[in-house]
Write a protein that holds these residues in place. Structure first.
Motif, PDB file in Angstrom:
ATOM      1  N   VAL A  43       0.863  -1.184   0.000  1.00 24.93           N
ATOM      2  CA  VAL A  43       0.000   0.000   0.000  1.00 24.93           C
ATOM      3  C   VAL A  43       0.898   1.233   0.000  1.00 24.93           C
ATOM      4  CG1 VAL A  43      -1.841   1.238   1.182  1.00 24.93           C
ATOM      5  CG2 VAL A  43      -1.743  -1.263   1.297  1.00 24.93           C
ATOM      6  N   PRO A  44       1.003   1.953  -1.123  1.00 22.03           N
ATOM      7  CA  PRO A  44       1.961   3.068  -1.238  1.00 22.03           C
ATOM      8  C   PRO A  44       1.764   4.168  -0.206  1.00 22.03           C
ATOM      9  CG  PRO A  44       1.062   2.456  -3.388  1.00 22.03           C
ATOM     10  CD  PRO A  44       0.262   1.728  -2.362  1.00 22.03           C
ATOM     11  N   SER A  45       0.518   4.517   0.093  1.00 20.16           N
ATOM     12  CA  SER A  45       0.267   5.618   1.025  1.00 20.16           C
ATOM     13  C   SER A  45       0.813   5.315   2.421  1.00 20.16           C
ATOM     14  CB  SER A  45      -1.241   5.901   1.100  1.00 20.16           C
ATOM     15  OG  SER A  45      -1.951   4.730   1.510  1.00 20.16           O
ATOM     16  N   GLN A  46       0.627   4.092   2.897  1.00 15.27           N
ATOM     17  CA  GLN A  46       1.142   3.716   4.211  1.00 15.27           C
ATOM     18  C   GLN A  46       2.666   3.660   4.208  1.00 15.27           C
ATOM     19  OE1 GLN A  46      -0.712   0.086   5.495  1.00 15.27           O
ATOM     20  NE2 GLN A  46      -2.792   0.908   5.375  1.00 15.27           N
ATOM     21  N   LEU A  47       3.243   3.227   3.102  1.00 16.73           N
ATOM     22  CA  LEU A  47       4.697   3.151   3.024  1.00 16.73           C
ATOM     23  C   LEU A  47       5.319   4.536   2.999  1.00 16.73           C
ATOM     24  CD1 LEU A  47       7.020   1.177   2.841  1.00 16.73           C
ATOM     25  CD2 LEU A  47       6.822   1.226   0.359  1.00 16.73           C
ATOM     26  N   GLU A  48       4.687   5.471   2.297  1.00 15.53           N
ATOM     27  CA  GLU A  48       5.178   6.849   2.274  1.00 15.53           C
ATOM     28  C   GLU A  48       5.088   7.487   3.651  1.00 15.53           C
ATOM     29  OE1 GLU A  48       2.967   8.887  -0.664  1.00 15.53           O
ATOM     30  OE2 GLU A  48       3.818   7.758  -2.360  1.00 15.53           O
ATOM     31  N   LEU A  59      18.436   2.619   6.463  1.00 17.36           N
ATOM     32  CA  LEU A  59      17.388   2.508   5.459  1.00 17.36           C
ATOM     33  C   LEU A  59      17.409   3.704   4.521  1.00 17.36           C
ATOM     34  CD1 LEU A  59      14.425   1.160   7.648  1.00 17.36           C
ATOM     35  CD2 LEU A  59      16.180  -0.108   6.411  1.00 17.36           C
ATOM     36  N   GLY A  60      17.681   4.883   5.068  1.00 21.73           N
ATOM     37  CA  GLY A  60      17.772   6.068   4.224  1.00 21.73           C
ATOM     38  C   GLY A  60      18.939   5.995   3.264  1.00 21.73           C
ATOM     39  N   LEU A  61      20.061   5.433   3.703  1.00 23.58           N
ATOM     40  CA  LEU A  61      21.229   5.301   2.839  1.00 23.58           C
ATOM     41  C   LEU A  61      20.958   4.325   1.703  1.00 23.58           C
ATOM     42  CD1 LEU A  61      24.248   6.013   2.416  1.00 23.58           C
ATOM     43  CD2 LEU A  61      24.795   3.993   3.778  1.00 23.58           C
ATOM     44  N   ILE A  62      20.334   3.185   2.024  1.00 23.64           N
ATOM     45  CA  ILE A  62      19.990   2.212   0.993  1.00 23.64           C
ATOM     46  C   ILE A  62      19.008   2.826   0.001  1.00 23.64           C
ATOM     47  CG2 ILE A  62      18.884  -0.018   0.563  1.00 23.64           C
ATOM     48  CD1 ILE A  62      19.910  -0.968   3.247  1.00 23.64           C
ATOM     49  N   ASN A  63      18.093   3.631   0.502  1.00 21.17           N
ATOM     50  CA  ASN A  63      17.117   4.269  -0.371  1.00 21.17           C
ATOM     51  C   ASN A  63      17.794   5.197  -1.369  1.00 21.17           C
ATOM     52  OD1 ASN A  63      14.298   4.786  -1.076  1.00 21.17           O
ATOM     53  ND2 ASN A  63      14.672   6.841  -0.276  1.00 21.17           N
ATOM     54  N   VAL A  64      18.852   5.878  -0.943  1.00 18.49           N
ATOM     55  CA  VAL A  64      19.606   6.744  -1.855  1.00 18.49           C
ATOM     56  C   VAL A  64      20.274   5.920  -2.944  1.00 18.49           C
ATOM     57  CG1 VAL A  64      21.592   8.300  -2.040  1.00 18.49           C
ATOM     58  CG2 VAL A  64      19.975   8.574  -0.165  1.00 18.49           C
ATOM     59  N   ALA A  69      13.805   3.511  -4.778  1.00 16.84           N
ATOM     60  CA  ALA A  69      13.011   2.287  -4.948  1.00 16.84           C
ATOM     61  C   ALA A  69      12.762   1.595  -3.617  1.00 16.84           C
ATOM     62  CB  ALA A  69      13.726   1.337  -5.904  1.00 16.84           C
ATOM     63  N   PHE A  70      13.684   1.729  -2.677  1.00 20.10           N
ATOM     64  CA  PHE A  70      13.553   1.074  -1.371  1.00 20.10           C
ATOM     65  C   PHE A  70      12.341   1.610  -0.620  1.00 20.10           C
ATOM     66  CE2 PHE A  70      14.458   0.303   3.083  1.00 20.10           C
ATOM     67  CZ  PHE A  70      15.011  -0.968   3.086  1.00 20.10           C
ATOM     68  N   ALA A  77      13.700  -2.806  -5.153  1.00 18.50           N
ATOM     69  CA  ALA A  77      13.905  -2.192  -3.842  1.00 18.50           C
ATOM     70  C   ALA A  77      15.313  -2.444  -3.304  1.00 18.50           C
ATOM     71  CB  ALA A  77      12.867  -2.708  -2.852  1.00 18.50           C
ATOM     72  N   LEU A  78      15.857  -3.630  -3.564  1.00 16.41           N
ATOM     73  CA  LEU A  78      17.215  -3.937  -3.115  1.00 16.41           C
ATOM     74  C   LEU A  78      18.256  -3.523  -4.145  1.00 16.41           C
ATOM     75  CD1 LEU A  78      16.651  -7.477  -1.554  1.00 16.41           C
ATOM     76  CD2 LEU A  78      16.576  -5.244  -0.436  1.00 16.41           C
TER      77      LEU A  78
END
Length: 456
Positions: A43-48, A59-64, A69-70, A77-78
């Motif tokens: 569910v995109p809204s809950q993930l945001e 988690l923020g570093l992996i997201n960068v 995509a993470f 995502a990975l």
């Protein structure tokens, strides 16, 4: 500016180079599209909502690195990170296990193929572990899973899709390396990092404009440009050790074995370890965060020191981080730069360093030069590592934008761009065109002596 457009025209006129660049851009576009395709049941809204305010942790570093995509719960995502982890593990095994060292140094092409296969299988194993942890994060912490979906079905389908996404990203990287331009895996990471830059830039501009600080925003851009230029100088910096070769008889005269070129010196890089010290130090700095999370799960309150080490911008965190980067720079340089190999290479080519006896004295001399040149490189690398925290804490820069002021992201982008430019430069010079820069001093990986200390 005229020379720049002339260089672009020359690039377009070289048929092979044009096809390689277009092929690379096409595969990078495919990778970016996959970063927006969501996993089934997310569910995109809950993930945001769960990701809001993040970016200061692992988690923020992996997201960068994954280009956002993470945090989106995408099939990529990975990203390519499990492959990078597997490559690092295989490289470190080469220092510790004779079998892997033999494959790296003595088996040639067949050994390289075996290492690639081992790395691929290890990538799948790491993806399954990291994918399970990521799905648990989506289910339990972010609570971004459709409640009507079966939990077991979500985990099974999610693991298959995440593993397939990572393997597909790995395939894209290898295809870019073979038929495109530049190192494919590095380009995938770089495009992910660059993808987050516009959003961070717009967010910082909006923040500064609302508070009447457009002048400060201009200063930030100027400072960012200066940091990038200094990083380029650091990555390009080398110390040349002069080398001479014994002349040999050729017919009735004499001829020097090497008259000019890369064989006239041994290029010792200022930061031979590259970005690896920052990666290792960063991995260790995530340990306090993990301990704090485990303690919070048991109802325990972390102490002052643990809180400091868990705060990305705290002075204690950055002092420890700086020391770790310096130490790992020396350790990793000692692992990848073998003075004895340089000495044996020179001996086999009848070469010598002026004023230094061949054999052990040559190895000791190269070792002393490497040790001395590594000190300023290690200090500069440590400063680059902590610059994002300095910019966020003392200059008030938003964390999403401050991360581009240094650290792993900046070093990866600079190194990959320089390597790609060097390959384009080679095509231009080979076709007798002017290069991208007048001096032609885009440092590449040419030269047998330099290749001895190269890394994966």
């Amino acid at each position: 500016m005229k020379q720049f457009f002339t260089s672009l025209q020359n690039i377009w006129e070289i048929d092979e180079l044009r096809k390689r660049i277009l092929y690379t851009l096409g595969l990078l576009f495919v990778y970016r599209v996959g970063s927006f395709v969501l996993l089934p049941g997310v569910v995109p809204s809950q993930l945001e909502a769960a990701a809001a305010g993040g970016g200061n942790d692992l988690l923020g570093l992996i997201n960068v690195f994954t280009g956002g995509a993470f945090s989106k719960g995408a099939v990529f995502a990975l990203g390519i990170m499990p492959y990078i982890t597997a490559s690092i593990i295989v490289q470190l095994l080469g220092f510790a296990i004779p079998y892997f060292k033999k494959l790296q140094t003595r088996e040639g092409e067949s050994g390289r193929k075996q290492l690639n296969q081992i790395t691929r299988f290890l990538t799948i194993a790491i993806t399954l572990v990291q994918g399970g942890a990521y799905l648990t994060y989506l289910d339990q912490q972010a609570q971004a899973i459709d409640p009507n979906l079966s939990s077991s079905l979500f985990y099974i389908a999610g693991l298959i899709i995440l593993t397939g996404g990572t393997v597909f990203a790995m395939w894209l990287g290898e295809k870019i390396t073979d038929k495109g331009i530049g190192n494919g895996v590095s380009l995938l990471i770089t495009i992910g990092i660059i993808a987050t830059l516009p959003t961070a830039l717009i967010g910082e501009f909006s923040s500064r404009s609302n508070s009447g600080g457009l002048f400060l925003f201009a200063v930030e851009l100027f400072a960012l440009f200066g940091v990038v230029m200094l990083t380029v100088l650091l990555v390009q910096g080398i110390r040349k050790i002069p080398v001479q070769y014994v002349k040999r008889m050729v017919g009735r005269g004499t001829a020097d074995i090497t008259s000019s070129g890369a064989g006239d010196n041994i290029p010792v890089k200022v930061i031979a370890a590259g970005v690896m010290p920052i990666i290792f130090a960063q991995a260790l700095m995530f340990v306090p965060s993990t301990i704090a999370q485990l303690g919070a799960g048991n109802g325990e309150q972390p102490g002052w020191l643990l809180n400091q080490l868990n705060d990305f911008t705290s002075p204690v965190y950055n002092v420890v981080y700086f020391i770790l980067v310096v130490v790992f720079t020396y350790v990793y340089t000692a692992l990848i730069v073998d003075p004895q190999q340089y000495s044996e290479f020179l001996k086999s080519r009848n070469g010598f360093i002026p004023g230094v006896k061949p054999g052990t004295p040559t190895a000791d001399f190269i070792d002393s030069v490497t040790t001395r040149i590594t000190l300023p490189g290690a200090m500069a690398l440590g400063l680059i590592a902590i610059l994002p925290a300095v910019a966020a804490r003392f200059l008030g820069v938003d964390m999403s934008f401050a991360i581009f002021f240094g650290g792993t992201s900046l070093l990866i982008m600079v190194a990959v761009v320089l390597d790609t430019l060097q390959q384009i430069q080679s095509y231009l010079l080979m076709r007798r065109y002017d290069g991208l820069v007048k001096s032609g001093r885009v440092q590449g990986k040419a030269g047998a002596l330099q290749q001895i200390g190269s890394t994966i």
